[in-house]
Design a protein around this motif. Structure first.
Motif, PDB file in Angstrom:
ATOM      1  N   GLY A   5       8.829  -2.782   4.479  1.00  0.00           N
ATOM      2  CA  GLY A   5       8.156  -2.351   5.691  1.00  0.00           C
ATOM      3  C   GLY A   5       8.573  -0.945   6.081  1.00  0.00           C
ATOM      4  O   GLY A   5       9.309  -0.270   5.367  1.00  0.00           O
ATOM      5  N   CYS A   6       8.097  -0.492   7.228  1.00  0.00           N
ATOM      6  CA  CYS A   6       8.432   0.847   7.709  1.00  0.00           C
ATOM      7  C   CYS A   6       9.933   0.953   8.005  1.00  0.00           C
ATOM      8  O   CYS A   6      10.570  -0.017   8.396  1.00  0.00           O
ATOM      9  N   LYS A   7      10.464   2.145   7.797  1.00  0.00           N
ATOM     10  CA  LYS A   7      11.872   2.438   8.040  1.00  0.00           C
ATOM     11  C   LYS A   7      12.808   1.597   7.176  1.00  0.00           C
ATOM     12  O   LYS A   7      13.974   1.433   7.508  1.00  0.00           O
ATOM     13  N   GLN A   8      12.288   1.073   6.068  1.00  0.00           N
ATOM     14  CA  GLN A   8      13.113   0.342   5.116  1.00  0.00           C
ATOM     15  C   GLN A   8      13.099   1.065   3.773  1.00  0.00           C
ATOM     16  O   GLN A   8      12.322   1.998   3.568  1.00  0.00           O
ATOM     17  N   ASP A   9      13.964   0.615   2.860  1.00  0.00           N
ATOM     18  CA  ASP A   9      13.961   1.124   1.496  1.00  0.00           C
ATOM     19  C   ASP A   9      14.255  -0.048   0.562  1.00  0.00           C
ATOM     20  O   ASP A   9      14.529  -1.164   1.031  1.00  0.00           O
ATOM     21  N   ALA A  16       3.860  -3.407   7.134  1.00  0.00           N
ATOM     22  CA  ALA A  16       3.020  -2.458   6.399  1.00  0.00           C
ATOM     23  C   ALA A  16       3.001  -2.805   4.915  1.00  0.00           C
ATOM     24  O   ALA A  16       1.982  -2.635   4.229  1.00  0.00           O
ATOM     25  N   GLY A  17       4.140  -3.315   4.406  1.00  0.00           N
ATOM     26  CA  GLY A  17       4.189  -3.773   3.020  1.00  0.00           C
ATOM     27  C   GLY A  17       3.345  -5.008   2.800  1.00  0.00           C
ATOM     28  O   GLY A  17       2.750  -5.189   1.730  1.00  0.00           O
ATOM     29  N   GLY A  18       3.284  -5.886   3.804  1.00  0.00           N
ATOM     30  CA  GLY A  18       2.425  -7.062   3.713  1.00  0.00           C
ATOM     31  C   GLY A  18       0.957  -6.683   3.704  1.00  0.00           C
ATOM     32  O   GLY A  18       0.151  -7.258   2.962  1.00  0.00           O
ATOM     33  N   ALA A  19       0.603  -5.702   4.539  1.00  0.00           N
ATOM     34  CA  ALA A  19      -0.778  -5.218   4.553  1.00  0.00           C
ATOM     35  C   ALA A  19      -1.146  -4.572   3.223  1.00  0.00           C
ATOM     36  O   ALA A  19      -2.259  -4.744   2.715  1.00  0.00           O
ATOM     37  N   MET A  20      -0.201  -3.815   2.638  1.00  0.00           N
ATOM     38  CA  MET A  20      -0.465  -3.207   1.338  1.00  0.00           C
ATOM     39  C   MET A  20      -0.553  -4.264   0.243  1.00  0.00           C
ATOM     40  O   MET A  20      -1.355  -4.137  -0.699  1.00  0.00           O
ATOM     41  N   ALA A  21       0.220  -5.337   0.359  1.00  0.00           N
ATOM     42  CA  ALA A  21       0.116  -6.441  -0.594  1.00  0.00           C
ATOM     43  C   ALA A  21      -1.268  -7.071  -0.509  1.00  0.00           C
ATOM     44  O   ALA A  21      -1.861  -7.435  -1.533  1.00  0.00           O
ATOM     45  N   ALA A  22      -1.803  -7.194   0.695  1.00  0.00           N
ATOM     46  CA  ALA A  22      -3.167  -7.715   0.861  1.00  0.00           C
ATOM     47  C   ALA A  22      -4.176  -6.790   0.194  1.00  0.00           C
ATOM     48  O   ALA A  22      -5.128  -7.250  -0.464  1.00  0.00           O
ATOM     49  N   CYS A  77       6.275   4.171   5.912  1.00  0.00           N
ATOM     50  CA  CYS A  77       5.315   3.058   5.904  1.00  0.00           C
ATOM     51  C   CYS A  77       4.283   3.250   4.795  1.00  0.00           C
ATOM     52  O   CYS A  77       3.856   4.376   4.520  1.00  0.00           O
ATOM     53  N   TRP A  78       3.874   2.182   4.183  1.00  0.00           N
ATOM     54  CA  TRP A  78       2.742   2.246   3.266  1.00  0.00           C
ATOM     55  C   TRP A  78       1.473   2.514   4.073  1.00  0.00           C
ATOM     56  O   TRP A  78       1.278   1.953   5.157  1.00  0.00           O
ATOM     57  N   ASP A 122      -7.925   2.020  -8.286  1.00  0.00           N
ATOM     58  CA  ASP A 122      -7.853   3.290  -9.011  1.00  0.00           C
ATOM     59  C   ASP A 122      -7.767   4.507  -8.103  1.00  0.00           C
ATOM     60  O   ASP A 122      -8.216   5.604  -8.465  1.00  0.00           O
ATOM     61  N   SER A 123      -7.190   4.343  -6.925  1.00  0.00           N
ATOM     62  CA  SER A 123      -6.951   5.495  -6.055  1.00  0.00           C
ATOM     63  C   SER A 123      -5.773   5.200  -5.135  1.00  0.00           C
ATOM     64  O   SER A 123      -5.462   4.046  -4.856  1.00  0.00           O
ATOM     65  N   GLY A 124      -5.135   6.255  -4.680  1.00  0.00           N
ATOM     66  CA  GLY A 124      -4.101   6.138  -3.672  1.00  0.00           C
ATOM     67  C   GLY A 124      -2.922   5.260  -4.050  1.00  0.00           C
ATOM     68  O   GLY A 124      -2.577   5.094  -5.227  1.00  0.00           O
ATOM     69  N   GLU A 125      -2.314   4.694  -3.033  1.00  0.00           N
ATOM     70  CA  GLU A 125      -1.086   3.930  -3.224  1.00  0.00           C
ATOM     71  C   GLU A 125      -1.296   2.617  -3.953  1.00  0.00           C
ATOM     72  O   GLU A 125      -0.382   2.121  -4.628  1.00  0.00           O
ATOM     73  N   THR A 126      -2.483   2.030  -3.837  1.00  0.00           N
ATOM     74  CA  THR A 126      -2.744   0.803  -4.602  1.00  0.00           C
ATOM     75  C   THR A 126      -2.659   1.087  -6.101  1.00  0.00           C
ATOM     76  O   THR A 126      -2.081   0.294  -6.857  1.00  0.00           O
TER      77      THR A 126
END
Length: 312
Positions: free
Chosen positions: A72-76, A155-161, A111-112, A123-127
């Motif tokens: 998530g945001c502010k994590q690593d 934000a990582g969960g949303a990107m996983a979706a 954040c993602w 085929d674009s961006g962070e995905t």
């Protein structure tokens, strides 16, 4: 995510600082590796960390599962590995874990960028970058292509979706903790609105290909509205033939109450599982307190996701 879109603590949720008695889980158990890497493709570059269990060297011919974990945001990656304890489980059960890291130049909150259209498409961006990291690991190690999964928080969960929608050919199941459905937002303004009030059914759309989905959501979450989880579950359940729904209630450590909904197909295979945790804030359920954004008292989301992933 950005200045006002804070991945912060929900009102009423108190995050405890680690104590001397609360030993941190090992992010690199003896004999295992937790190595820093980088990946570059046409869509861009990201660093990532890869956990390789000690059993990998002993059984090189045995195909292992791979889980991609999105912080998530502010994590690593190190923080997320401590909080979720996923490396500990990977050493126990013999699977690989990749932790892509968002760059500060792409999002100064770490954040993602799940809310950008280019970061929702194939085929674009962070995905594309994250899918490329998964492919790179699969090419180098003996990975079972039928057991490649993705999970994330907030934000990582949303990107996983987003990844489950754009790369269902790579990711066979997805774990979404305190996240939002793909298409919930298309810019900063709509991202705020979706997080505060819930995504609109006119914006988010059901997937063309169903990917098995497990969802965790806290009822006391003041960062991501719980209705987002309801919409994720509704979309993931679309088109399941002969669907059978069962519900059960229970409580985790220290009485954190939950309702678990399981939606199985006609063959009895669970396709969707939803953990609605009444008093959980914006935190990884059952996580270790030495990681940020965790609530150790809830059901163990990491173990439950792993169980669900391996059920197919």
């Amino acid at each position: 995510m950005f200045d006002k879109l804070r991945h912060g603590f929900a009102p009423g949720f108190e995050w405890a600082e680690p104590t001397d008695d609360d030993a941190a889980p090992e992010t690199k158990p003896a004999g295992a590796q937790f190595v820093a890497r980088s990946f570059t493709c046409a869509a861009g570059s990201r660093s990532y960390k890869l956990f390789v269990p000690s059993s990998a060297a002993k059984s090189k011919r045995k195909a292992m599962p791979l889980i991609v974990m999105l912080h998530g945001c502010k994590q690593d990656p190190d923080d997320f590995a401590r909080g979720t304890r996923m490396n500990v489980l990977a050493e126990e059960d013999g699977f690989l874990v990749a932790y892509p890291q968002q760059s500060g130049s792409s999002n100064h909150m770490g954040c993602w960028n799940w809310f950008n259209l280019k970061d929702q498409a194939r085929d674009s961006g962070e995905t594309a970058i994250i899918a490329g990291i998964a492919r790179e690991v699969m090419a180098e190690f003996s990975v079972d292509p039928e057991r490649v999964f993705v999970a994330g928080l907030s934000a990582g969960g949303a990107m996983a979706a987003n990844l489950s929608m754009s790369y269902p050919d790579i990711f066979r199941a997805v774990g979404i903790h305190s996240g939002l459905p793909c298409g919930a937002a298309t810019d900063v303004v709509s991202a705020f609105n979706a997080m505060r009030h819930g995504a609109s059914t006119t914006g988010a759309t059901p997937p063309e290909v169903n990917v098995r989905t497990i969802v965790f959501q806290g009822g006391a979450d003041r960062t991501v509205h719980p209705s987002n989880a309801d919409l994720i579950v509704a979309f993931a359940s679309t088109g399941i033939k002969g669907a059978v729904e069962t519900r059960e209630r229970g409580a985790g450590k220290d009485g954190v109450s939950f309702e678990r909904t399981i939606i199985a197909d006609a063959k009895g295979v669970p396709q969707v599982e939803y953990w609605a945790l009444e008093d959980l804030g914006h935190a990884w359920s059952g996580g270790h307190s030495t990681g940020s954004f965790t609530d150790p008292n809830g059901p163990d989301a990491s173990r439950e996701m792993l169980r669900f992933f391996m059920q197919h």
